[in-house]
Scaffold this motif. Structure first.
Motif, PDB file in Angstrom:
ATOM      1  N   GLN A   8      44.488  16.562   7.232  1.00  0.00           N
ATOM      2  CA  GLN A   8      43.968  17.614   7.132  1.00  0.00           C
ATOM      3  C   GLN A   8      44.104  18.730   8.065  1.00  0.00           C
ATOM      4  O   GLN A   8      44.204  19.853   8.132  1.00  0.00           O
ATOM      5  CB  GLN A   8      42.525  17.304   6.922  1.00  0.00           C
ATOM      6  N   VAL A   9      43.965  18.033   9.506  1.00  0.00           N
ATOM      7  CA  VAL A   9      44.254  19.281  10.659  1.00  0.00           C
ATOM      8  C   VAL A   9      45.523  19.497  10.705  1.00  0.00           C
ATOM      9  O   VAL A   9      45.897  20.635  11.034  1.00  0.00           O
ATOM     10  CB  VAL A   9      43.871  18.295  11.786  1.00  0.00           C
ATOM     11  N   LEU A  10      46.378  18.857  10.121  1.00  0.00           N
ATOM     12  CA  LEU A  10      48.200  19.281  10.379  1.00  0.00           C
ATOM     13  C   LEU A  10      48.401  20.212   9.313  1.00  0.00           C
ATOM     14  O   LEU A  10      49.141  21.175   9.322  1.00  0.00           O
ATOM     15  CB  LEU A  10      49.032  18.275  10.143  1.00  0.00           C
ATOM     16  N   ARG A  11      47.527  20.032   7.914  1.00  0.00           N
ATOM     17  CA  ARG A  11      47.911  21.025   6.969  1.00  0.00           C
ATOM     18  C   ARG A  11      47.171  22.355   7.334  1.00  0.00           C
ATOM     19  O   ARG A  11      47.992  23.424   6.925  1.00  0.00           O
ATOM     20  CB  ARG A  11      47.054  20.339   5.748  1.00  0.00           C
ATOM     21  N   GLU A  12      46.085  22.449   7.881  1.00  0.00           N
ATOM     22  CA  GLU A  12      45.347  23.447   8.371  1.00  0.00           C
ATOM     23  C   GLU A  12      45.986  24.350   9.346  1.00  0.00           C
ATOM     24  O   GLU A  12      45.919  25.509   9.515  1.00  0.00           O
ATOM     25  CB  GLU A  12      43.995  23.176   8.874  1.00  0.00           C
TER      26      GLU A  12
END
Length: 497
Positions: A8-12
């Motif tokens: 989720q952090v990488l996608r954001e």
């Protein structure tokens, strides 16, 4: 779950992330899909293996490493980085996947196994880089310790916004029971019975978290029905940080939740359930953040352990807050970005300082170049510096980093300091200085970039003397707003960087 947090952090921050998973009973494929990720389904075995014991890791894969690698490569293409988090997979799988996909390999592990990878994370408390020195290629980057624990960002945010008052006296504690996953070892019910024997009137709240997929779910619900006015039961919690903040002690398994509890200052009684939790249990008790009870000893050791926790509560709580700050997923992200060459200088990393850095920092502090533009130009004595830095290092409110650069030999060399000192709940003051031999090499700019990546949800102030033109330009280029001649500010940047 830790991979989902990282994804989720990488996608954001702009990465395109997919999962590869094997369909099986009680899998989390639907949960991953509900978060908006595509799931590649891996080949299923002809015969499903049944693990002989908790540490029978090869059987967890259900197929051979080679079969799994082939299946993985068949459903994935145009992959730049593969993140693998599986106790059944190691060097053989990684070599095959790298050769087939021409990708970087990032391994998450905590069992001290051999790997062929570009980056390895072991978030085990007390783990050192050197522990893997003989287990991975020399070119591999190793990040180790619970400062890299992959917690959901809302834990760090909750910690920053929480006011921790050491003078607060708790009359009746609130107990959170969460044995993780689906509690296949049936620990929740025995723990509940011990709480009832101890006396529910001793607590203002008892909350039990148990997944409906647990084979013992109905037994727990039936038992709780006898004490509904005292015990609250929850199936699933989207924001575990919020639930933890509403409790003062916890009883749980020593898995990833250990770092979540520590981050929010929640002392705990831990019940080990698997072989790979032994080191974690030992370290958590050694650091004074939890008390261990073996499942077989619950009936005889529970009261003593709970009394010890309550009697020394303030000390356990302070140790928890010192252990983990919840920002590990962002620190890990900075290293993932560098796998694709995201580094414009000789800058390598910002690591949390420790007591061994006191002498080095003092040397930098005494240099004329450092004192010239310092807000306090007086050179401290070694005794004064040592006391000051020890206080900083043991503070739960401040962040003290050593800036490191790459050496020609591939090692990391200390090159300066960057600190964040807390002013109030979500506002910090930044201080930075670089060793003179690294002036003009964009090290300070890279260090501020690291701060932007890791400490993205806070307000950061900077005070720079008007005569320090180089630092004024540095903060302007780093995106800080000039408030007046000597003051700059960076607002929270969310996930934009």
């Amino acid at each position: 779950m830790r991979c989902l947090v990282l994804a989720q952090v990488l996608r954001e921050s702009g990465h395109n992330v997919n999962f590869s998973m094997r369909e099986q009973p009680a899998d989390l494929i639907d949960l991953v899909k509900s978060k908006g990720f595509f799931v590649h389904k891996l080949v299923n075995p002809v015969i499903w293996n049944k693990p002989a014991h908790n540490a029978d890791y090869p059987s967890w894969l259900h197929v051979t490493e080679q079969e799994d690698a082939i299946s993985f490569c068949n459903v994935n293409s145009n992959v730049e980085i593969v993140i693998v988090d599986h106790y059944s997979l190691n060097t053989g799988w990684e070599i095959n996947v790298r050769a087939s996909l021409n990708c970087k390999i990032f391994v998450i592990d905590d069992l001290l196994r051999s790997h062929s990878c570009d980056l390895l994370l072991d978030q085990t408390l007390g783990r050192k880089k050197d522990d893997y020195k003989e287990l991975v290629p020399k070119s591999s980057k190793i990040i180790a310790g619970c400062e890299y624990a992959l917690l959901n960002p809302y834990f760090a945010k909750a910690r920053i916004n929480k006011k921790y008052d050491s003078r607060e006296k708790i009359v009746k504690h609130k107990v959170l029971i969460t044995m993780g996953g689906i509690d296949s070892s049936n620990v929740t019910l025995p723990v509940l019975k011990e709480i009832v024997k101890y006396g529910l009137y001793n607590f203002s709240l008892v909350t039990v978290v148990i997944n409906p997929k647990s084979p013992f779910y109905e037994y727990v619900i039936e038992y709780i029905s006898n004490y509904e006015e005292f015990i609250n039961q929850v199936d699933f919690v989207e924001n575990m940080a919020e639930l933890m903040l509403n409790h003062t002690i916890a009883i749980g398994a020593p898995g990833a939740t250990s770092w979540e509890r520590a981050c929010l200052g929640l002392p705990s009684i831990i019940v080990p359930l698997a072989e790979n939790q032994k080191m974690v249990c030992h370290q958590l008790t050694e650091y004074g953040v939890a008390i261990k009870i073996e499942l077989s000893d619950l009936g005889t050791a529970f009261d003593k352990a709970l009394n010890e926790l309550l009697m020394n509560y303030d000390e356990y709580k302070a140790n928890c807050l010192e252990l983990c700050d919840g920002l590990g997923v962002f620190r890990t992200q900075t290293h993932i970005n560098k796998l694709n060459g995201d580094n414009e200088s000789c800058f390598s990393d910002c690591r949390l300082a420790n007591m061994n850095d006191i002498q080095q920092v003092y040397h930098w502090q005494t240099l004329p170049e450092t004192r010239r533009f310092s807000l306090n130009t007086r050179v401290p004595s070694l005794e004064e510096h040592t006391l000051w830095m020890k206080n900083k290092l043991t503070s739960n409110n401040d962040y003290f980093y050593i800036i490191e650069v790459n050496s020609d030999a591939g090692d990391n060399i200390p090159a300066g300091v960057i600190r964040l000192d807390k002013l109030d709940n979500s506002k910090f003051l930044v201080s930075i200085f670089i060793a003179p031999e690294y002036y003009g090499k964009a090290v300070a700019k890279s260090a501020l970039g690291f701060i932007d990546m890791v400490h993205r949800d806070i307000v950061i102030n900077a005070t720079v003397l008007t005569a320090n033109m180089a630092s004024q330009k540095l903060f302007m280029k780093a995106g800080y707003t000039k408030l007046d001649d000597e003051h700059y500010q960076r607002s929270p940047i969310g996930n934009s960087k």
